[in-house]
Scaffold this active site. Structure first.
Site, PDB file in Angstrom:
ATOM      1  N   HIS A   1       0.863  -1.181   0.000  1.00 14.42           N
ATOM      2  CA  HIS A   1       0.000   0.000   0.000  1.00 14.42           C
ATOM      3  C   HIS A   1       0.899   1.230   0.000  1.00 14.42           C
ATOM      4  O   HIS A   1       1.584   1.498   0.974  1.00 14.42           O
ATOM      5  CB  HIS A   1      -0.877  -0.038   1.246  1.00 14.42           C
ATOM      6  CG  HIS A   1      -1.894   1.053   1.308  1.00 14.42           C
ATOM      7  ND1 HIS A   1      -3.074   0.993   0.607  1.00 14.42           N
ATOM      8  CD2 HIS A   1      -1.908   2.231   1.971  1.00 14.42           C
ATOM      9  CE1 HIS A   1      -3.777   2.085   0.848  1.00 14.42           C
ATOM     10  NE2 HIS A   1      -3.092   2.851   1.671  1.00 14.42           N
TER      11      HIS A   1
ATOM     12  N   ASP B   1       0.756   5.014  -0.065  1.00 14.49           N
ATOM     13  CA  ASP B   1      -0.107   6.173  -0.025  1.00 14.49           C
ATOM     14  C   ASP B   1       0.437   7.198  -1.006  1.00 14.49           C
ATOM     15  O   ASP B   1       1.574   7.644  -0.885  1.00 14.49           O
ATOM     16  CB  ASP B   1      -0.189   6.726   1.393  1.00 14.49           C
ATOM     17  CG  ASP B   1      -1.132   5.879   2.240  1.00 14.49           C
ATOM     18  OD1 ASP B   1      -2.116   5.378   1.673  1.00 14.49           O
ATOM     19  OD2 ASP B   1      -0.882   5.722   3.432  1.00 14.49           O
TER      20      ASP B   1
ATOM     21  N   ASP C   1      -8.272   1.301   2.172  1.00 12.07           N
ATOM     22  CA  ASP C   1      -7.917   2.309   3.181  1.00 12.07           C
ATOM     23  C   ASP C   1      -8.788   3.560   3.092  1.00 12.07           C
ATOM     24  O   ASP C   1      -8.464   4.575   3.685  1.00 12.07           O
ATOM     25  CB  ASP C   1      -6.431   2.678   2.998  1.00 12.07           C
ATOM     26  CG  ASP C   1      -5.852   3.385   4.214  1.00 12.07           C
ATOM     27  OD1 ASP C   1      -6.390   3.184   5.318  1.00 12.07           O
ATOM     28  OD2 ASP C   1      -4.878   4.129   4.062  1.00 12.07           O
TER      29      ASP C   1
ATOM     30  N   HIS D   1      -6.998   8.929  -1.153  1.00 13.51           N
ATOM     31  CA  HIS D   1      -7.724   8.793   0.121  1.00 13.51           C
ATOM     32  C   HIS D   1      -7.082   9.469   1.333  1.00 13.51           C
ATOM     33  O   HIS D   1      -7.694   9.498   2.393  1.00 13.51           O
ATOM     34  CB  HIS D   1      -8.026   7.319   0.412  1.00 13.51           C
ATOM     35  CG  HIS D   1      -6.816   6.472   0.640  1.00 13.51           C
ATOM     36  ND1 HIS D   1      -6.244   5.735  -0.351  1.00 13.51           N
ATOM     37  CD2 HIS D   1      -6.076   6.231   1.738  1.00 13.51           C
ATOM     38  CE1 HIS D   1      -5.187   5.080   0.124  1.00 13.51           C
ATOM     39  NE2 HIS D   1      -5.069   5.371   1.398  1.00 13.51           N
TER      40      HIS D   1
HETATM   41 ZN   LIG Z   1      -3.625   4.638   2.667  1.00 11.93          ZN
END
Ligand SMILES: [Zn+2]
Length: 1132
Positions: free
Chosen positions: A301, A303, A415, A629
């Site tokens: 993941h 970000d 997420d 997100h």
């Molecule tokens: Zn995230």
């Protein structure tokens, strides 16, 4: 025993051999707790110079004879390309040196190692590079090979294996780029939400050539797996005791100076992992139980922007580092499968690291590396509009299809901070049936009751949803994770499989070799014991969901969850960072308008106008990227600068597109925002919405605008107000003063300096004593504010329990402070517009609120609507306070209504249950409404997303003031507005969605110089909807994605319509565009395959339309979204 046995008995010899007669030992009873504790000392810690850690390396060299090290540091936080960097002047460097500063300085190393020939027989030689921060290893010609994560966290990965061919040659050169940020940026004191430390330095702790003792590493991983089993399994289970016995035996078998003791110790572990488990390699997954319970999938993941902690350029490096590492691991562990989302990240890789992109593509085509999710980024799923959510998937799927020849089948938002109930329909429309998420495990009030279920959206569309019971997308692939995958599964009665999504994440990284090693051991264990769930590797997420579908009888055995997946956490994100929220809303609407007018211009063009597909796509990509997100929810600091820049570009580009298209549609016209020419001007406007409308527009005076058009002037005489009036279907809107003069004027009166009354024929508002004392429906003679209560501004103490910018906690509601409007003065007196200006001084902040009522709004029929406009200019300097506008209402209802993407959701106004209580702050789009039978009041919003309705009090959330992750978040100047709209009839009988639409979509006001007449290229409104109800909204209006500019390429118009109230309805879409030869109902991806052919008919006049026009009959179910593709005849 009694004595006296002086002679020997004639026992059977066999018996004595099997069970000796005499026993001199003390017995084997263990003190289990002490043995368990002992296992904590087998590696690392206090005994690391004598325990297994002391045996992990056979040789280590760090002298300049074997390692040549040169460094060049990029100046001023620049991020040069590989080619640029390698041209620079490199200087000798050495281990132990300091590099910096954080965040985000980049340091390049040229490294040559000389491998001693006597090392040739070792299994492995590696370079250990630990700059304390993240780094990337490249070949000398610039191919990224793998990422490095320095430091001593659980994500440590510092080894680069010297290729065997290079080792044979004796010399090997490569390049490393060290970037001065850690995996989680550079937080203060390791607190991940604090602002980053901009001045931290890192130390090159290791630049060593080493021979790892691979059997010792193997033993370390064996022992780690055993300890996990000991720690995870129930204390009195056979397997747990066996694991502990074996671990203890291993400790007894190991001697630090005896290399032979290591293989012997390792052999002992076979008792738990199974005979020959290691020789089988990835074949371990082919034996044992057939039915896999836990499906392991590697994931990372990343970000795209994690609060302040890294900007987009750091993300781009993280992508390359993490993914190169995975490609490398796939070569060493053939069972390794890796799923990665976000077309944007693939596109960055393609642009910035082309050789690595090629390696990734090979792995995608080989079925090991899975682009997943089908979205542009892993977007927020609360605040983007319906069209933006659709574009996330449309642009994502198109990218994957163009580069890899595939579309994702699984939507993937692990997420995102809550998921709108509009999403299932959008996911299905983009060609996916499956959905993976997990964030609801963060709920801080109620435990979400399902792991595998059918998620049914607001329109009834379902997707097969799995929320991993492991409760994370960054699992470490431990025995504990595998066990939790079953023990925490909430629907074992209907499904017994789980997805284990493992690999370091958030800041990237992904799986490590030790995780893949661990999984082989744990699978080996499960092959021989049923006490641990069976983990399977080597299959894809798609296959996992296919299995769920089949094993659940196409979902029929599964429970359902209807409506939104509301996250009971991070409720402050709907409000934090106001300018980003505003940028999002304004950009979405500008893009809608730009597509609308550009489509018309491309159809009704003069020569030379081309549909600006590339600019529109580029702008969409920017808006979609900012909907990441962690970005639109609460971006700040470093990435905030990136986001603001992108919004400014989108605004400039779309405004230019709108202007150039309107020049084609209205030849000779100019925007009123340009400097008007001298001489008489002919004013007009273009309406991009499908609704009839009246607007009161402020225009400059003294520049040739006809006095006839101006019905009111501002008090300084410099500006005037003009009424514009346009019909349904949008398009040309002209000044419409004639109908208005003298009718139903708005007035403002004062009684003293503390009592003001704004009034038109429908509604009256009284501001008295600094508060809204009365809101009165004039015609019904109904007071809407309950006795003893007042409306107005309110401040709450806002100190969430930890996640400052993310969370507003339920206790904030316990400390409200009502604020008073002061220095109220009349600034406009009617007849079109009456207004009072007010001031609020609070703390170090000043708030100016102008309250305005306009001339009665006559359309659309049949219900008159009068909106009270509130516009605020705020100079905000508070910390940890929350500014809202509240409106107590004499309306009784258990639910309030909030607009969502392409529909609405009703949420409780009470706290009957903890599920109700949890929704004390919620997300809405352009409106929220509290209605009872016969009457309701809505609050309209043009840039805010946070609302609440507690009991009878409707509130819109305006400003927060968090200090982490950004110490200065929301400090400074803000401008925003909201509206209050009382309406007769329940919300479902009201025009609130239309009023909110218009509140957000101002007219594009233009003029023709020299008093020329307005000529319109489009003589008729291109599309009109007719039906018994007006609940269908024509949202999107664009050229087909697959249209081409070539002479006989496909020419299509794509319309997106949705039913906005939640009921079945039939309409006729009347088409006044020439050359339409066919029409289809297609999906979001505009596919021809599977599209439904629509009948082109003639209107009958039954719903008040002109008979004999071209029309398509359409039937909608509640909240249904339709994509209609109109095929135009080829250009001649
Ligand atoms: Zn995230």
């Amino acid at each position: 025993m009694g004595g006296g046995h002086t002679h020997s008995h004639q026992h059977s010899n066999i018996d004595s051999a099997e069970y000796p007669e005499w026993n001199f030992s003390p017995g084997a009873k263990w003190i289990k707790g002490l043995i368990k504790d002992r296992t904590g000392n087998f590696s690392g810690g206090h005994f690391s110079d004598v325990n297994l850690s002391s045996a992990l390396f056979t040789h280590r060299l760090d002298d300049s004879k074997h390692i040549e090290l040169q460094r060049w540091s990029a100046p001023n936080l620049t991020k040069p390309t590989f080619e640029e960097a390698l041209k620079q002047d490199f200087q000798p460097a050495k281990k132990g040196e300091s590099i910096g500063p954080s965040c985000d300085s980049n340091h390049w190393y040229k490294i040559t190692v000389h491998v001693p020939s006597e090392w040739n027989d070792y299994e492995r030689v590696q370079f250990e590079f630990d700059p304390g921060c993240e780094a990337m290893i490249y070949t000398v010609d610039g191919t990224p090979l793998q990422g490095i994560t320095g430091g001593f966290g659980g994500d440590r990965r510092v080894e680069y294996i010297i290729p065997p061919e290079a080792r044979k040659k004796g010399t090997h050169s490569f390049v490393a780029e060290a970037s001065c940020n850690g995996m989680f940026g550079v937080p203060w004191n390791g607190d991940i939400i604090q602002p980053p430390d901009p001045n931290r330095n890192f130390q090159l702790a290791s630049a060593d050539l080493v021979v790892p003792n691979m059997p010792a590493w193997g033993l370390l991983w064996d022992f780690t797996a055993l300890r996990e089993l000991i720690g995870t399994l129930p204390g009195n289970s056979t397997l747990q005791n066996k694991a502990l016995t074996v671990a203890n035996a291993i400790m007894n078998a190991f001697y630090k100076n005896d290399p032979e003791s290591i293989p012997a110790a390792r052999k002992l572990a076979d008792e738990v992992f199974g005979e020959k488990w290691e020789e089988r390699g990835e074949g371990i997954y082919e034996i044992g139980p057939k039915e896999a319970q836990v499906w392991g999938i590697g994931h990372c993941h990343i970000d795209t922007a994690w609060c302040v902690l890294w900007p987009y350029r750091v993300t781009q490096q993280k992508v390359a580092r993490s993914w190169s590492t995975q490609v490398d691991l796939m070569d060493r562990y053939p069972e390794h499968r890796f799923a990665c989302s976000s077309a944007q990240q693939f596109k960055w890789l393609e642009q910035l690291y082309p050789p690595l992109f090629e390696r990734v593509r090979e792995k995608v085509l080989a079925g090991q590396f899975y682009p997943i999710g089908g979205s542009w980024v892993e977007n927020d799923a609360n605040m983007p509009s319906g069209e933006a959510l659709a574009r996330q998937l449309i642009l994502g799927q198109r990218y994957f299809e163009s580069r890899f020849g595939l579309r994702s089948r699984v939507a993937w938002l692990p997420d995102s901070f809550g998921l709108t109930g509009a999403l299932p329909q959008i996911i299905r429309g983009a060609g996916m049936n499956y959905f993976f998420t997990q964030k609801l495990s963060w709920n801080n009030i109620n435990v979400f009751p399902h792991s595998t279920f059918n998620w049914v959206g607001i329109d009834g569309t379902q997707v097969l949803c799995h929320m991993t019971p492991v409760d994370t997308y960054t699992a470490q692939a431990t025995a504990g994770d595998i066990n939790k995958a079953l023990t925490n599964h909430k629907n074992l009665e209907s499904s017994s499989t789980s997805l284990l999504v493992f690999g370091n994440g958030d800041g990237g990284g992904g799986p490590l070799a030790k995780m893949l090693e661990n999984l082989r051991r744990l699978r080996g264990t499960a092959n021989t014991s049923r006490e641990l769930p069976v983990v399977h590797m080597g299959r894809s997420v798609d296959e996992f969901f296919d299995h769920l579908k089949t094993s659940s009888d196409a979902g029929r055995k599964l429970p359902n969850w209807r409506g939104e997946l509301y996250l009971e956490f991070h409720r402050g994100t709907y409000t934090s960072h106001g300018s980003i929220k505003k940028g999002n809303r304004k950009s979405e609407i500008l893009l809608r308008d730009a597509e609308h007018v550009a489509t018309l211009a491309s159809i009704f063009k003069g020569d030379g106008y081309k549909y600006p597909k590339q600019t529109l796509n580029d702008s969409w990509e920017k808006v979609l990227l900012n909907q990441f997100h962690d970005e639109v929810p609460t971006s700040s600091g470093m990435v905030y600068e990136d986001a603001e820049k992108l919004y400014a570009e989108v605004r400039a580009d779309t405004e230019a597109l709108i202007d150039s298209a309107l020049r084609v549609l209205y030849p000779g016209s100019l925007p009123l925002s340009s400097t008007p020419a001298s001489g008489p001007l002919t004013l007009f406007a273009h309406n991009t919405t499908p609704f009839a409308r009246q607007d009161i527009v402020r225009v400059p005076l003294g520049l040739g605008i006809s006095a006839r058009d101006v019905l009111q002037t501002t008090s300084d005489g410099k500006e005037g107000y003009v009424v514009f009036e346009g019909g349904a279907g949008g398009g040309l809107v002209a000044p419409g003063n004639a109908n208005f003069k003298g009718l139903n004027d708005v007035t403002v009166d004062s009684a003293g300096d503390d009592h003001f009354v704004l009034k038109n024929r429908n509604v009256q508002l009284i501001v008295s004593g600094g508060r809204i004392k009365s809101l009165f429906d004039v015609q019904l003679k109904r007071e809407l504010i309950p006795q003893g209560q007042t409306g107005g501004m309110v401040i709450y103490e806002d100190r969430p329990n930890y996640w400052d910018a993310w969370d507003v906690e339920i206790h904030h509601l316990e400390k409200p402070q009502e604020l008073k409007f002061t220095n109220v003065k009349i600034v406009a007196t009617g007849p079109l517009r009456a207004a009072v200006e007010t001031e609020i001084k609070y703390g170090k902040s000043s708030i100016k609120v102008t309250v305005m009522l306009i001339h009665e709004y006559l359309g659309p029929p049949p219900h008159p609507l009068s909106t009270l406009h509130f516009s605020a200019e705020v100079d905000w300097h508070e910390r940890h306070e929350f500014l809202k506008f509240k409106l107590p209402l004499d309306i009784h209802s258990d639910v309030a209504t909030y607009e969502t993407p392409w529909g609405h959701v009703q949420r409780p106004t009470h706290k009957n249950t903890t599920w109700d209580a949890a929704k004390f702050e919620v997300c809405g789009h352009k409106f929220t409404d509290l209605s009872e039978y016969g009457y309701g009041v809505a609050i309209l919003s043009e840039s805010k997303y946070g609302f609440s309705c507690q009991g009878n009090v409707l509130q819109i959330s305006l400003l927060r003031a968090a200090t982490a992750p950004d110490a200065e978040q929301d400090q400074g100047k803000h401008e925003f507005s909201w509206g209050v709209l009382p309406h007769r009839g329940h919300f479902l009988q009201s025009f609130v969605p239309i009023a909110a639409y218009l509140f957000n979509s101002p007219l594009h006001v233009r003029y023709i110089p020299h008093g020329g007449a307005v000529t319109a290229a489009v003589s008729r409104v291109p599309f009109l909807l007719f039906g018994r109800d007006s609940s269908v909204i024509l949202e999107t209006f664009k050229r087909g994605d697959l249209d081409s500019d070539t002479k006989d390429g496909p020419r299509t118009i794509v319309l997106r319509l949705y039913e906005a109230y939640g009921g079945h309805v039939s309409v006729h879409l009347q088409i006044n565009v020439p050359g339409v030869v066919a029409a289809y109902a297609t999906n979001l991806l505009e596919d021809d395959v599977g599209a439904e052919v629509l009948a082109l008919e003639r209107t009958t006049g039954e719903w008040g339309e002109q008979p004999g026009e071209l029309a398509i009959p359409l039937t909608f179910r509640g909240f249904e979204v339709k994509t209609i593709k109109l095929v135009l005849e080829k250009e001649g």
